[in-house]
Scaffold this motif. Structure first.
Motif, PDB file in Angstrom:
ATOM      1  N   ALA A   1      43.961  16.595  80.401  1.00  0.00           N
ATOM      2  CA  ALA A   1      42.137  16.924  80.078  1.00  0.00           C
ATOM      3  C   ALA A   1      40.909  15.264  79.524  1.00  0.00           C
TER       4      ALA A   1
ATOM      5  N   THR B   1      41.136  12.264  81.421  1.00  0.00           N
ATOM      6  CA  THR B   1      39.995  12.036  82.444  1.00  0.00           C
ATOM      7  C   THR B   1      38.392  11.767  82.711  1.00  0.00           C
TER       8      THR B   1
ATOM      9  N   LEU C   1      37.755  21.796  84.466  1.00  0.00           N
ATOM     10  CA  LEU C   1      39.161  21.274  83.625  1.00  0.00           C
ATOM     11  C   LEU C   1      40.028  22.815  83.508  1.00  0.00           C
TER      12      LEU C   1
ATOM     13  N   ASP D   1      43.017  24.463  85.101  1.00  0.00           N
ATOM     14  CA  ASP D   1      45.144  24.840  85.268  1.00  0.00           C
ATOM     15  C   ASP D   1      44.928  26.230  84.985  1.00  0.00           C
TER      16      ASP D   1
ATOM     17  N   HIS E   1      40.625  21.824  92.205  1.00  0.00           N
ATOM     18  CA  HIS E   1      41.744  21.126  91.201  1.00  0.00           C
ATOM     19  C   HIS E   1      41.554  19.799  91.769  1.00  0.00           C
ATOM     20  N   PRO E   2      42.098  19.700  90.230  1.00  0.00           N
ATOM     21  CA  PRO E   2      42.352  18.058  90.233  1.00  0.00           C
ATOM     22  C   PRO E   2      43.516  18.043  91.144  1.00  0.00           C
TER      23      PRO E   2
ATOM     24  N   LEU F   1      36.271  14.191  88.412  1.00  0.00           N
ATOM     25  CA  LEU F   1      37.003  15.170  87.639  1.00  0.00           C
ATOM     26  C   LEU F   1      38.522  14.879  87.908  1.00  0.00           C
TER      27      LEU F   1
END
Lengths: 529, 265
Positions: free
Chosen positions: A311, A314, A391, A395, B34-35, B54
C-alpha cells in the motif's frame, strides 16, 4: 469612428503592460524567492495558533531561547547563552544573550521573555498549542535584566524542546501589547533573520531580510540572510503544486504528490528533497469501545490483513518508509521491541475464526451469530489518508469483512465523527520532536485518545516519562515500555513514516531544515547567479 | 435517414450504457473497488483501459460507473419530475391562493442556482451518494414547477377542458382525465431534457467529492481522481470524461428529438 476611440485605449494598455514588466524586472534585481505553502492556515500567530504550516515562514522571523540541532537532536544556545536545570527538575534558569534587538528596535531582555510567556499563558488568549507546550509552568521570575527563571509545579521533560519551537519564539513585548491577540498576527515582530512585512489571508505572507541580524545560532550556516524578499503563497490543491514549480511561479514548494515527485527527481531544472518529519506515522486507531474492534484478537487480525508495504509503495512510491511502530518517525531512535504483525491474510483469517467470525456465505463474508462482520473507516481528507483508507478497505474486504468508508471533509468534521463514536478505525496523526506527544494519544484522558483505550499502566508510564527530565536513557526506556503495551493491545495501525517531498528550482541553493522538519532555514538560502 | 444519424447514434450509445451496466458482473469479473495490478499502468500495459492510481481496473470501474452515474441521476430526475410535476399540477388546477404560494416559493428558490441549492442541501445532510441524489432532485424541482405549471395551464385553456367545466366536472376529475393524459408526451420530453441537467448535476457534485466515499466507481468521482494525474496518466480523466460528455450529449439529442416531435416538426 469606433477605431479612433480604440487607439488611446490601446496606448493605455501598452503603458500599463510596460510599466508592470519594468516593475517585475526591478524586483528580480533585488532577489526575491517565492515559496509555495500547501495549506492556508486560519491564523498565523504561532503563540496562539497551531498550524504546522505557519512555522515555515515564521521560524525565520523569531529566534527561540534554545535551538535544536537537526543532526544530533542536542540543544544549542539561541537567545539564551546558557541555562541550568535544578536537580529536582522544577526550576529552569536562562542566562540571556545581550545586544539583541527586535525588528521594531525594542531591546530583548528578561522582561521580554516574561511578557512572551505570560502572553501565551493568558487564558483569555486561548492559545491552541503554545500554552500546552509549557506544561506545568507556574511562574516566570526576572532575576536580573538578562537572567530569567521558570518555575514548574512538577518536572516536565519536554520543556526545552518546547522552547526550541517557533510556537514559543520570542516576540517584541511592545508589539504584543500594541496589537493584542486578534491583530498581532498581521504585525509580527521577532528578532530573527527575516522581518515580517505583511500577511494577506489566502493570498500571501511576505518577509524581508533583517540587515541588523548578528546573533545567528550555530545551526545556521550564514551570519546574515542573502535573499532580500521571500514571498509565501498558498497551493492547497496538491495537483497544482508541481505545475506551479515547473511554470516558474514558485521556487520551492512542499508536499508534492509522489507521482509528480518522480518527474521532478529526474528533471535537470529541479531538485527533490525528501525530508523526514519527526512525529507520528500516518496511522489509524482502532475503536476499542465498539464491537468487533473491542477484541484485541480482531484488531491484531485486521493489522495482519493489511499489506502495508504494498500500500505504501502504491501511494507513496519509493519515498516513504513503512512504519512498524506507534512511535515517532524520526529524531528519537526508538526501536520497536517486538516484531510488528506482518502481512499475513491467512493468520488474519485464523484469528478471526478463533473468535467466532467465520465465513458464512459463498462470497466469503464473515459473520458471528448471524451478525455480519462490518467495519466503518473514517479518514481525514489530507495527506493521502483517503487513498490509504481505500486500500485498507480493499484488504479488509479480502478477508471477509464488509467495509464502509467515510472521508471527513476537514478537521472539525473528523472530530465530530470521532465524538459520535460510530467508527472502527479512524486516521489521525500529529508532528512533534518530543515523544511526550504520545501522551495525548495513549493516556486515558488524552485529547486524541481515539482508540478510547484506558490503561492505568500506560498512564503511569507516560506520566513518569514526562517527568523524567534529567535522564534521557531512562526516559526512552519508559517510552519503549509504552510501545510494547500499545503493540500488545494492537491499538493502532501505523502505515508510513512521514516524508515531506520538497521540490526546488535548482537556482535555489543551501536549502536545509530545522529539527522540526517542516521549517526551512531561510537565512542559508541563496539564488544562483 | 442521414438527418437521423445523430439521434440513432445517441440512442445507440444510451442502449450500450444500459446494456453494459445491467451485464456489468458478466463483462468484468474483478471487483471495481480492489486493486488488481500495479498502479497507473497505461491502457497498453493493462488492457483495455489501464489501472488507476491505486491499481484498480479502470475498465471495470467505468462499466460499474455505467450503473451508478446514469442510475443516480435518473433517480434525481425522477424526484424532480414527480415533485415539480405534482406541484405544477396543484398550482395549475387549484389556482388562486395555492397557485400564488407555489409560484412564489419556486420563484424565490429559483433565485439560487439549482446546483448551488443542491450543494447547500448536501452540506446540510452530509456527503453521501444518496444525499447527492436527493439534492439534485430537489434542487431541480423549482425550475420544473414553472415548466410543468405553464404546460398544464396551456392544456387548461383548451376548448375540451372548458367544455368539461361547463358540464360540471370538478378540478380533480379534470386533472386526472384531461391534464395528466394530455401532458404525458410533453412531460416525457421535459423529463428527458431535465435528465441531461440532472446527469450534469450529479456528476458535478460527485466530482467535487460530495459523494463522500472516494472509492465508489462513479464517473464524476473517477474524473476527480484522474485530475491529479493529468500529466502522467491523462487517460484516467479521459475515460470518465468521455463517458459523461457522450451520455449528456446523447440524452440531450434524445430530449431535443422528443420535444421537436411534440411541436409537430
Amino acid at each position: 469612428m469606433k477605431h479612433r476611440r480604440l487607439i488611446p485605449l490601446i496606448i493605455l494598455i501598452f503603458l500599463f503592460v510596460s510599466t508592470s514588466t519594468a516593475c517585475s524586472i526591478g524586483t528580480k534585481e533585488s532577489s526575491t524567492l517565492v515559496y509555495g505553502l500547501t495549506l492556508s492556515p486560519t491564523g498565523i500567530d504561532p503563540h496562539l495558533n497551531a498550524s504546522s504550516e505557519l512555522g515555515i515562514p515564521l521560524a525565520s522571523v523569531y529566534d527561540t531561547l534554545v535551538f535544536r540541532d537537526p543532526a544530533s537532536g542536542e540543544f544549542v544556545p539561541g537567545l539564551s547563552e546558557t541555562w541550568s536545570i535544578s536537580p529536582d527538575g522544577l526550576t529552569y534558569t536562562f542566562f540571556l544573550r545581550r545586544g539583541v534587538t527586535f525588528h521594531d528596535g525594542t531591546i530583548f531582555n528578561a522582561q521580554a521573555v516574561q511578557a512572551n510567556l505570560e502572553y501565551v499563558m493568558n487564558p483569555d488568549h486561548h492559545s491552541q498549542k503554545a500554552q500546552f507546550m509549557l506544561g506545568p509552568l507556574q511562574e516566570v521570575e526576572i532575576i536580573d535584566d538578562y537572567t530569567v527563571a521558570l518555575y514548574l509545579s512538577e518536572p516536565f521533560a519536554p520543556l526545552l524542546d518546547s522552547l526550541s519551537d517557533v510556537y514559543l519564539g520570542m516576540a517584541s513585548p511592545v508589539a504584543l501589547e500594541t496589537w493584542g491577540p486578534t491583530e498581532y498576527q498581521f504585525h509580527q515582530v521577532g528578532t530573527g533573520p527575516y522581518r515580517f512585512v505583511e500577511y494577506i489571508p489566502n493570498d500571501k505572507i511576505t518577509l524581508t531580510r533583517n540587515p541588523d541580524y548578528a546573533w545567528a545560532p550555530s545551526i545556521y550556516q550564514n551570519a546574515k540572510a542573502k535573499i532580500d524578499t521571500i514571498v509565501f503563497r498558498f497551493y492547497e490543491d496538491p495537483a497544482t503544486r508541481a505545475i506551479a514549480l515547473e511554470s516558474g511561479e514558485v521556487d520551492v514548494i512542499g508536499e508534492i504528490p509522489p507521482h509528480d515527485a518522480d518527474r521532478i527527481a529526474v528533471s535537470s531544472d529541479f531538485d527533490l528533497y525528501p525530508i523526514a518529519i519527526p512525529g507520528q506515522p500516518m496511522q489509524f486507531f482502532f475503536n476499542t469501545k465498539k464491537a468487533p474492534t473491542d477484541a484485541a484478537l480482531v484488531r491484531r487480525a485486521l493489522i495482519h490483513a493489511i499489506n502495508r508495504p504494498q500500500a505504501v509503495k502504491t501511494i507513496f512510491g519509493v519515498y516513504s518508509p513503512v512504519a512498524d511502530s506507534p512511535f515517532l518517525a524520526s529524531s528519537f531512535n526508538l526501536e520497536p521491541q517486538e516484531s510488528f504483525p506482518t502481512y499475513d491474510p491467512e493468520t488474519a483469517g485464523t484469528l478471526l475464526d478463533e473468535v467466532g467470525w467465520r465465513i458464512t456465505d459463498e462470497e466469503g463474508h464473515r459473520s458471528r451469530n448471524d451478525v455480519p462482520l462490518e467495519l466503518h473507516i473514517v479518514a481525514p481528507p489530507w495527506g493521502s489518508n483517503s487513498e490509504m483508507a481505500q486500500l485498507i478497505r480493499a484488504d479488509w474486504e479480502a478477508i471477509g469483512a464488509r467495509v464502509t468508508l467515510e472521508i471527513a471533509p476537514g478537521f472539525g468534521p473528523l472530530k465530530e465523527a470521532q465524538a459520535e463514536g460510530e467508527y472502527h478505525a479512524i486516521g489521525i496523526n500529529l508532528f512533534g520532536t518530543d515523544p511526550d506527544l504520545l501522551r495525548s494519544f495513549y493516556s486515558s484522558t488524552g485529547l486524541y485518545n481515539w482508540s478510547q483505550f484506558e490503561d492505568p499502566e500506560i498512564d503511569r508510564l507516560l506520566t513518569q516519562a514526562a517527568q523524567e527530565s534529567l535522564d534521557l536513557d531512562a526516559r526512552l526506556n519508559l517510552y519503549e515500555q509504552v510501545s510494547s503495551r500499545v503493540q500488545e493491545e494492537a491499538l493502532v495501525l501505523p502505515i508510513r513514516n512521514y516524508v515531506n517531498l520538497v521540490a526546488v528550482n535548482n537556482r535555489v541553493e543551501g536549502l536545509h531544515f530545522t529539527a522540526q522538519g517542516w521549517y526551512p532555514i531561510l537565512i542559508d538560502l541563496q539564488l544562483a547567479p | 435517414m442521414r438527418h437521423h444519424l445523430p439521434l440513432l447514434l445517441s440512442v445507440g450509445w444510451l442502449l450500450i450504457v444500459l446494456g453494459v451496466s445491467i451485464a456489468a458482473p458478466m463483462i468484468s469479473q474483478v471487483n471495481p473497488l480492489h486493486p488488481v495490478a500495479e498502479p497507473l499502468l497505461s491502457p497498453s500495459q493493462h488492457p483495455p483501459l489501464g489501472t488507476d492510481a491505486l491499481g484498480r481496473d479502470v475498465w471495470t470501474r467505468i462499466v460499474y460507473g455505467g450503473r451508478l452515474s446514469p442510475g443516480s441521476s435518473f433517480a434525481a430526475m425522477a424526484i424532480t419530475v414527480v415533485v415539480g410535476g405534482i406541484a405544477g399540477l396543484i398550482a395549475s388546477s387549484l389556482g388562486g391562493w395555492f397557485d400564488r404560494v407555489i409560484v412564489w416559493l419556486s420563484n424565490s428558490l429559483l433565485a439560487i442556482p439549482g446546483l448551488l441549492l443542491a450543494m447547500l442541501l448536501v452540506a446540510a445532510m452530509g456527503p453521501r451518494l444518496l444525499t447527492v441524489i436527493l439534492a439534485v432532485g430537489f434542487g431541480g424541482a423549482p425550475g420544473f414547477v414553472r415548466l410543468s405549471r405553464t404546460m398544464f395551464h396551456q392544456i387548461r385553456e383548451q376548448n375540451y377542458v372548458t367544455a368539461s367545466v361547463a358540464l360540471g366536472a370538478n378540478r380533480t376529475w379534470i386533472a386526472i382525465h384531461h391534464l395528466l393524459p394530455n401532458a404525458k408526451n410533453q412531460l416525457l420530453s421535459l423529463a428527458t431534457t431535465h435528465y441531461a441537467w440532472a446527469f450534469m448535476g450529479t456528476t458535478t457534485l460527485t466530482f467535487l467529492g460530495l459523494a463522500g466515499d472516494p472509492s465508489i466507481p462513479e464517473w464524476g468521482v473517477m474524473l476527480n481522481a484522474g485530475r491529479a494525474h493529468l500529466i502522467d496518466a491523462p487517460w484516467l480523466a479521459l475515460w470518465p470524461g468521455c463517458a459523461i460528455s457522450l451520455t449528456i450529449l446523447a440524452i440531450h439529442r434524445l430530449g431535443a428529438w422528443l420535444s421537436q416531435r411534440e411541436e409537430g416538426y
